[in-house]
Every structure is written in C-alpha cells, then in structure tokens.
Design an enzyme around this catalytic site. Sequence first.
Site, PDB file in Angstrom:
ATOM      1  CG  ASN A 145      -6.770   8.150   5.185  1.00 57.82           C
ATOM      2  OD1 ASN A 145      -5.626   7.867   4.920  1.00 57.82           O
ATOM      3  ND2 ASN A 145      -7.513   8.924   4.395  1.00 57.82           N
ATOM      4  CG  LEU A 184     -11.142  -4.799   3.863  1.00 58.18           C
ATOM      5  CD1 LEU A 184     -12.005  -6.034   3.752  1.00 58.18           C
ATOM      6  CD2 LEU A 184     -10.342  -4.815   5.144  1.00 58.18           C
ATOM      7  CE1 TYR A 221      -2.598   0.196  -2.094  1.00 56.24           C
ATOM      8  CE2 TYR A 221      -3.159   2.487  -1.654  1.00 56.24           C
ATOM      9  CZ  TYR A 221      -3.320   1.142  -1.380  1.00 56.24           C
ATOM     10  OH  TYR A 221      -4.195   0.738  -0.413  1.00 56.24           O
ATOM     11  CE  LYS A 234      -6.641  -2.435  -2.383  1.00 55.76           C
ATOM     12  NZ  LYS A 234      -6.595  -3.757  -1.705  1.00 55.76           N
ATOM     13  CB  THR A 290       1.406  17.782   1.683  1.00 51.33           C
ATOM     14  OG1 THR A 290       0.079  17.287   1.859  1.00 51.33           O
ATOM     15  CG2 THR A 290       2.403  16.758   2.199  1.00 51.33           C
ATOM     16  NE  ARG A 296       2.523  -1.455   7.862  1.00 52.39           N
ATOM     17  CZ  ARG A 296       2.770  -2.722   7.561  1.00 52.39           C
ATOM     18  NH1 ARG A 296       3.525  -3.440   8.348  1.00 52.39           N
ATOM     19  NH2 ARG A 296       2.230  -3.273   6.485  1.00 52.39           N
ATOM     20  CE  LYS A 338      -1.524   1.337   4.067  1.00 49.53           C
ATOM     21  NZ  LYS A 338      -2.302   1.473   5.324  1.00 49.53           N
ATOM     22  CE  LYS A 397      -4.206   7.464  -0.600  1.00 48.36           C
ATOM     23  NZ  LYS A 397      -5.050   7.402   0.624  1.00 48.36           N
TER      24      LYS A 397
END
Length: 267
Positions: free
Chosen positions: A106, A62, A74, A78, A132, A111, A24, A66
């Site tokens: 999120n 799951l 990534y 998915k 950012t 992690r 991920k 994204k």
Amino acid sequence: IRDYDRLNYACENVDIIIHTAALKHVVIAEYNPMEFVETNIKGSHNVIKAAIHNRVKKTILLSTDKAVNPVNHYGSTKLAAEKLFVAANNTVGNKECYFSIVRYGNVIASRGSVLEKFLLLNKRKNPTFTITHRDMSRFWISLEDATRFVWMSLARMKGGEIFIPKIPSIRIIDLAKSFGNIKYYFTSIRPGEKIHEILVPLENSLNTIEFRDHYVIIPEFSYGKKINFLRNSLNEQGKKCKKPFEYNSFNNKKFLTVRQIKQMNSK
C-alpha cells in the site's frame, strides 16, 4: 491502453515505459469483471505489443501484493498482467526489448486507501473509526520510496524479474491509534479482503534472490535463455534463497510503531 492504435502511436521514439494504468477497486471489479479484464489484462497486452513494435528497450509493470494468491478478481487480473510481462521476454525474438515487474504494498494516502478514509473521518471530526479485523496488517510504503524503487528497478533489470522492496508493515489498529484519542470498533472482513498481504509467496521463495534492500523473483521458464540474475545490471550481488519462506505483512521483521506511523504519514 485499451486503444492499441493510439497507444502504439504514443510509443514511437520512446526508450522506457512505466506501465501504471489499471482499474484497482476490489468491489467494483466483482461487479464489473470484464471491465477489469479489458484494462488490466488486455490493456497490459497492448502495452507489450506496442513496446515490441516500437523497440522500446525497457518496460516495467507496476503490480500489487493483491496479485499474490489472489482472492478477488482485481488481484487475479494483476496476476495475469504479471504473467504476460514475464512471458513477453520470450517473444521478442532478437529485439532488445526487456520487460520486468515491480510489486509492492500500500502506498501511503493513495486513492482508496484506508489512510485516506481515516483522514476524511478525522477531518469531519468523526470520533469513531471502523476496522474490519483486529489483526489486519499491511505493507506500508511512501510515494517517494515507491517511485525511487521503480527507477532503481529500471536500472537493475535484465528482463523477467519481479522486484519486491523490503518495506515495513503496520497494524491497521495502530494506524487508527496514530490519530490520537480515537475510538474504533471492529466490523467484519469485506468481500475479497485478506487479513494479511503477501509479497513473496512460499511457492516462489526458492526461485527468489535476496539483495540488500529488495527481493527478486526470477522467471521459472526461460525457454533456453541463460541469464545471471544473481548479479544485476548495477553490478549488485544477490544470494539465492535456499530455505522456503513467505514474505508477508504479518511475519515481517519490521513493524512501524504508532509514533513512527504518525511521523511517516505526516510527510
């Protein structure tokens, strides 16, 4: 999940598979793209093959926000995994094997999350946080709520649905403020990063059913299968979305305040 033979052996006498295995990390995906293809795409295909071979009744993937309109590798892997899972319902023949997807944002303190980074900086008594972009927003869900939603989706599924919970959003700047008297400064958007995340894209909104606490994106291609998705397997009634809309972390009706973020993160 890269090892089909071992995976197939592990799926013997299994009733339910919750497919959570994935690489991920956004930046690592750009540097090692084939590793993400091997795990996130080919690995997901292995899960599907093993589930069908062992006649596993329910398999759920799951996924992540994204995967919607991906701007990084990534997310694209998915998205491909989602497509494989939806299509799997059309290749099972007369076997009672069903495949669906859960897509959410999120998970708090997971992690690699921004909260994990802020917690580490706070533990080190670093007086300054970096953000950012000033307008950055994200969907926010606790591990307990995410787990509960997965189990509910297993009970609700008929095969081919993408289940999306109605969850709050946060502003990353408010997340930083929840740590108290912290200074912060803005850098720039990282490669492959979005300012806001999307769970239901505009292009899929007319193929979406709204329930009390979640949305369901139904398959566009049914290949002759007629399934009533308006009433799920728990006998809950939904309504078809008739107007185009986009469910994203910016236009969300529910934003957590700084105080609510602090309370939620402390659980």
